[in-house]
Design a protein around this motif. Structure first.
Motif, PDB file in Angstrom:
ATOM      1  N   GLU A 178      67.004  33.516 -15.613  1.00 52.48           N
ATOM      2  CA  GLU A 178      68.241  33.982 -14.996  1.00 52.48           C
ATOM      3  C   GLU A 178      68.170  35.440 -14.559  1.00 52.48           C
TER       4      GLU A 178
ATOM      5  N   ARG B 162      67.115  30.394 -19.738  1.00 58.60           N
ATOM      6  CA  ARG B 162      68.194  29.494 -20.162  1.00 58.60           C
ATOM      7  C   ARG B 162      67.757  28.053 -19.940  1.00 58.60           C
TER       8      ARG B 162
ATOM      9  N   SER C 217      68.731  24.562 -18.983  1.00 59.29           N
ATOM     10  CA  SER C 217      69.814  23.868 -18.287  1.00 59.29           C
ATOM     11  C   SER C 217      69.619  22.368 -18.452  1.00 59.29           C
TER      12      SER C 217
END
Length: 339
Positions: free
Chosen positions: A7, A13, A15
């Motif tokens: 990010e 992150r 997802s």
């Protein structure tokens, strides 16, 4: 669909709701099985990668299995194990028209300029898919970094009995050494890490090694070559100081090949450059023929990829593992993520 998104600097992150890729004409949907972690990924994570924007899905050293594909002229079918060429060239610029797709004017590299393969599935042009049923998934994922080394060796036109110097023993430098040896050259490896130099001898079969921190590097290199110096010097460090100094290590009439990329300018002595009638080359990415060459060599079991891959993690564990791979004490040569 699950995927890992970088990010911003030093922030990943996981997802779980990425959009599924849609099958379009001329493309195939690949289920990703292996992701090799490259210096580019480390640099992007740390904020040191040029031409990079966040957020981005990293990953360009990829292997997988075809899950969806239409009719094609390449003989590719659902279930084929494949390697992926991550360099999306335009096909229209002068470089592309001359067959130098590796340095396309408008190059888009998966995981750098557009989202890469650090996800469960990805759509890839059929032209960038190579059938790899004869290789393991690990081998197929390592084709790309090795192809960069193979391309540099091909650019240099190194031939049997030539003496070459390879500076830098990261994965790319090791690939240069391995394919220079395969071409029949005598290889001298240079690095600042003695353990890496030992690996150069054992894995890449380097004939001799030099520690770049020694005070008499130039003298030692002269002695190793009977005063001639290497006909080709490959710098795979991405270090401006190393690259500037490398001009003095090439034989008269020889070639200097910059495989590593530095973010900045490099200065050199013009008299040193001219008196050698030196040829300075940049070597970027690789072409289809380089990928084919690497796959052929791997198919002959010439290189032991099990030693080259020193670290691995499951997809769900990658974020936790990534930070440790950045630490020098982890002694990573090549890390692989299993999906």
């Amino acid at each position: 669909m699950k995927g890992i998104v970088c990010e911003q600097i030093e922030s990943f992150r996981m997802s779980v709701d990425l959009p599924e890729p849609e099958l379009t004409e001329g493309h195939a949907i690949i289920g990703i099985r292996r992701i090799g972690i490259c210096g580019t990924d480390y640099h992007a994570f740390k904020g040191n990668q040029p031409f990079f924007h966040y957020p981005r899905i990293l990953g360009h050293e990829l292997s997988g299995v075809i899950e969806q594909i239409g009719k094609n002229d390449e003989g590719l079918v659902i279930g084929d194990r494949v390697a992926i060429i991550p360099y999306m060239h335009c096909g229209k610029c002068l470089a592309c028209r001359r067959g130098k797709t590796n340095c396309c004017k408008d190059m888009q590299v998966l995981g750098v300029h557009q989202d890469g393969g650090m996800r469960e599935r990805i759509s890839v042009p059929i032209s960038h898919i190579l059938k790899a049923n004869g290789l393991t998934l690990d081998e197929a994922a390592i084709v790309e970094p090795l192809a960069i080394g193979a391309h540099a060796v091909r650019r240099s036109e190194v031939s049997e009995s030539d003496t070459v110097l390879v500076i830098g023993s990261g994965p790319i430098g090791l690939g240069v050494m391995a394919f220079a040896k395969y071409a029949g050259a005598r290889v001298i490896a240079m690095d600042i890490n003695e353990e890496r130099l030992a690996f150069c001898r054992s894995w890449a079969k380097a004939d001799q090694t030099i520690n770049a921190l020694d005070s008499d590097v130039k003298q030692r290199l002269s002695e190793m070559t009977n005063g001639d110096f290497p006909v080709a010097v490959f710098d795979a460090t991405g270090n401006a100081t190393s690259m500037a100094k490398s001009f003095e290590l090439v034989a008269h009439g020889g070639k200097l090949i910059f495989v590593g990329l530095v973010k900045g300018d490099i200065a050199f002595s013009d008299p040193e450059f001219h008196k050698r009638e030196l040829t300075l080359m940049g070597s970027r990415n690789a072409t289809v023929s380089d990928f084919d060459h690497v796959m052929d060599v791997l198919g002959k079991s010439v290189l032991d990829i099990s030693q080259f891959i020193t670290h691995r993690a499951a997809f769900d564990e990658m974020i936790d593992s990534f930070g440790t791979w950045l630490m020098p004490e982890s002694k990573v040569i090549k890390a692989i993520v299993e999906v």
